[in-house]
Design a protein around this motif. Sequence first.
Motif, short mmCIF file in Angstrom:
data_model
loop_
_atom_site.label_atom_id
_atom_site.label_comp_id
_atom_site.label_asym_id
_atom_site.label_seq_id
_atom_site.Cartn_x
_atom_site.Cartn_y
_atom_site.Cartn_z
N ASN A 356 0.85 -1.20 0.00
CA ASN A 356 0.00 0.00 0.00
C ASN A 356 0.88 1.24 0.00
OD1 ASN A 356 -2.37 1.45 -0.01
ND2 ASN A 356 -2.68 1.33 2.23
N ASN A 359 -0.01 5.07 1.04
CA ASN A 359 -1.36 4.86 1.58
C ASN A 359 -2.43 5.16 0.55
OD1 ASN A 359 -0.45 4.01 4.07
ND2 ASN A 359 -0.29 6.11 4.86
N PRO A 362 -7.18 3.28 1.87
CA PRO A 362 -8.45 3.08 1.17
C PRO A 362 -8.74 4.21 0.19
CG PRO A 362 -8.86 3.89 3.39
CD PRO A 362 -7.38 3.64 3.29
N GLY A 543 -12.44 1.10 2.74
CA GLY A 543 -12.07 1.33 4.13
C GLY A 543 -13.20 1.21 5.13
N ASN A 546 -11.26 -2.46 7.90
CA ASN A 546 -9.81 -2.31 7.93
C ASN A 546 -9.19 -3.69 7.74
OD1 ASN A 546 -7.21 -1.56 8.37
ND2 ASN A 546 -7.60 -0.54 10.32
N SER A 612 -2.32 -2.97 7.33
CA SER A 612 -3.56 -2.44 7.89
C SER A 612 -3.66 -0.97 7.50
CB SER A 612 -3.49 -2.58 9.41
OG SER A 612 -4.52 -1.85 10.03
N TYR A 613 -4.84 -0.38 7.65
CA TYR A 613 -4.97 1.07 7.44
C TYR A 613 -4.63 1.85 8.70
CZ TYR A 613 -7.56 -0.27 3.21
OH TYR A 613 -7.94 -0.80 2.01
N THR A 614 -4.40 1.12 9.79
CA THR A 614 -3.92 1.82 10.98
C THR A 614 -2.52 1.30 11.28
OG1 THR A 614 -4.43 2.45 13.26
CG2 THR A 614 -4.92 0.19 12.65
#
Length: 732
Positions: A356, A359, A362, A543, A546, A612-614
């Motif tokens: 990713n 970023n 999403p 998104g 997640n 992960s998105y976090t």
Amino acid sequence: MAMATVATAQLPVYLDDSAPIEQRVEDALSRMTLDEKIAVIHAQSKFSSPGVKRLGFPDFWTDDGPHGVRPDVLWDEWEQAGQTNDSCVAFPALTCLAATWNPVLAELYGRSLGEEARYRGKDMILGPGVNINRTPLNGRNFEYMGEDPLLASRMVVPYILGLQSTGTAACVKHFCLNNDEEYRHQVNVVVSDRALREIYLPAFEAAVKQGHAWGIMGSYNLYKNQHCCQNEYTLNQILKGDWQYDGVVVSDWGGAHDTEMAVKNGLDMEFGSWTDGLAWGASNAYDAYFMALPYKRLIQEGKFTTRELDEKVRRVLRLFFRTTMSNKRARGFLCSEAHYDAALKIAQDGIVLLQNKRNVLPIDINNAKRVLVVGENAIKMMTVGGGSSSLKAQHEILPLDGIKTRLAGTGIEVDYARGYVGDTTGNYNGVTTGQSLADNRSASSLIGEAVGKAMNADYVIVFGGLNKSDYQDAEGHDRKQMDLPYGQDALVEALARVNKNVIFVNISGNAVAMPWRDKVAAIVQGWFIGSEAGKALASVLVGDVNPSGKLPFTWPVNLNDLGAHALGSYPGTWRPDHKIIDEEYKEGIYVGYRWTDKQKKRPAFAFGHGLSYTTFAISNLRLDKSEVSADGTVTATVTVKNTGNRAGAEVIQLYVSDVSGNVDMPVKELRGFQKVTLQPGESREVSITIGGRAFQYWDEGKNNWTTSLGQRTMLVGTASDNLPLKAKFTVK
Ligand code: BGC
């Protein structure tokens, strides 16, 4: 007050629910004739065996497995029976389940599938499969749970418990060493005892000892020159001897080959003789099965007593009492909201965000104006095909539809370009997708169209990968190479030249070569995820969900990054008579990351990897002791914090490196894991306890598990190539 009384005859013990099962078995056995005994140990139709009608035991129905309940075929033919009540929920393929690293979802999976099976009147589901992923070419890896014995063990046990809680038997397959499909009836696997015990058997062992599986299916291949459905070593010595298995051994369809061998070497129920389960052998005389009249004759001639027969029948009766004769069975229901929810949740939990950059995911739905979706796999149904796991799904949400639905009302325009044409046929075993995917345009015009549209798109989402056609992710053959088929590489390269936000969603059950990996922004592993596919994929891409899936196998750059290929042992060497092909697992225990670690190779994506998105921080590794006895346990605790601004889940992975120097050991091995969900800013202590087998190796000299005493390093982190926390301990 006067009461009418009814005289109740004494129930025979075998019908008495309150009597111990073993007493019921013995009682029923004592009442059966030779013909009745012979009848229950082999098929009477493609998927059923007879019960004992005289005594009140109904027919016993099996069905595939493992991703949903297969539609009914005719009694004696592979053609569809044409039922209108056998559409099912297609659950995600088992590779996706393994990628959740979430045993709670494995239980939900098994239970939901069991409820569907009950509604459909099936008593045994032919699954789950736990053959180890040794090569990404294996056509059936999508039906299995990855390369690591511990991960597969942890995931298969709750699946079985969930399934069997509904009164539906599991039939764990394919026991054993069925690690590739090409020449599956002729491969004789040669493998060290250590690799057998440490890599290839643990998930089966866990299925038996912890999952208490009621059924196990022998595999087609040979081991020590005996077919695995009639194998003295694996069935009699290991499964029924060492592991004290009390369930039935079911042959794979057409996996029995010889009456005497089948009788002596552990087979209990013979199915599908003269068919490979897929195609030929439309109509059989069941009396001619190896364990039918030919067996009866050998008993009558005095070649066998009924000792072996009674032993098999006891197991079959035990199975009947556990399933068809149980009063505690669930009724079951089909295609319920609960089952769709389960399928969706498992899919969302198993999708893996591999890469990713910037970023890019999403998708920024507040600012994007145009999303271009490209690729055949965006519009192709994947629940039909692939072999015996093929389904008749009540519905399958396609990726393009999932994205359109999710983005409707946002003002974002969703466009589509085909990009490449793969396999436009869509039928398996009489079930047709009804899709017309034919497209006669040339590759260059398809690429040209996609590139033209990509120039003006904010995001280009390519759905590519493999499909369920022959020589892809399908039973019966392996892929011929690791490369993506149908000219997808050229398509992706061309798109990446004109758009910096290319997202490649790979639909497959296997790793594929991605020579353009660095040129695209994001890569998502989308598996084959069944009925809710498009919805699940869209929810991750935008998104709403997640991503938290982690690879259950090592994703090599190319085939030679793995032992099976580097050592040239796949697919094996034909014997001069060209009847048997010997495949020596020369890499021994060095499968997957155990091999890449040893060779110091960097895979494209490591085992256990998934973004992960976090962000998470893990810190403060503490052990409850620094010295542990061989039969003791050690508990590691770490602090995990969600340091980003979205809720998300992370898998804490614990590996152990045996540095005692006693014996040849992998650089590290997965010994424990736990998935935790955390709100932004939340932190939690995660404790993982290890012991027993985690300190042992298979000692070929002693022919047993042995503890290696001495120093260990514990490594904790979030992927096999990201293990920042270390602590030492000693096994005494
Ligand atoms: C497959 C099994 C399957 C059986 C029945 C065989 O060809 O190998 O996995 O359960 O057919 O369909």
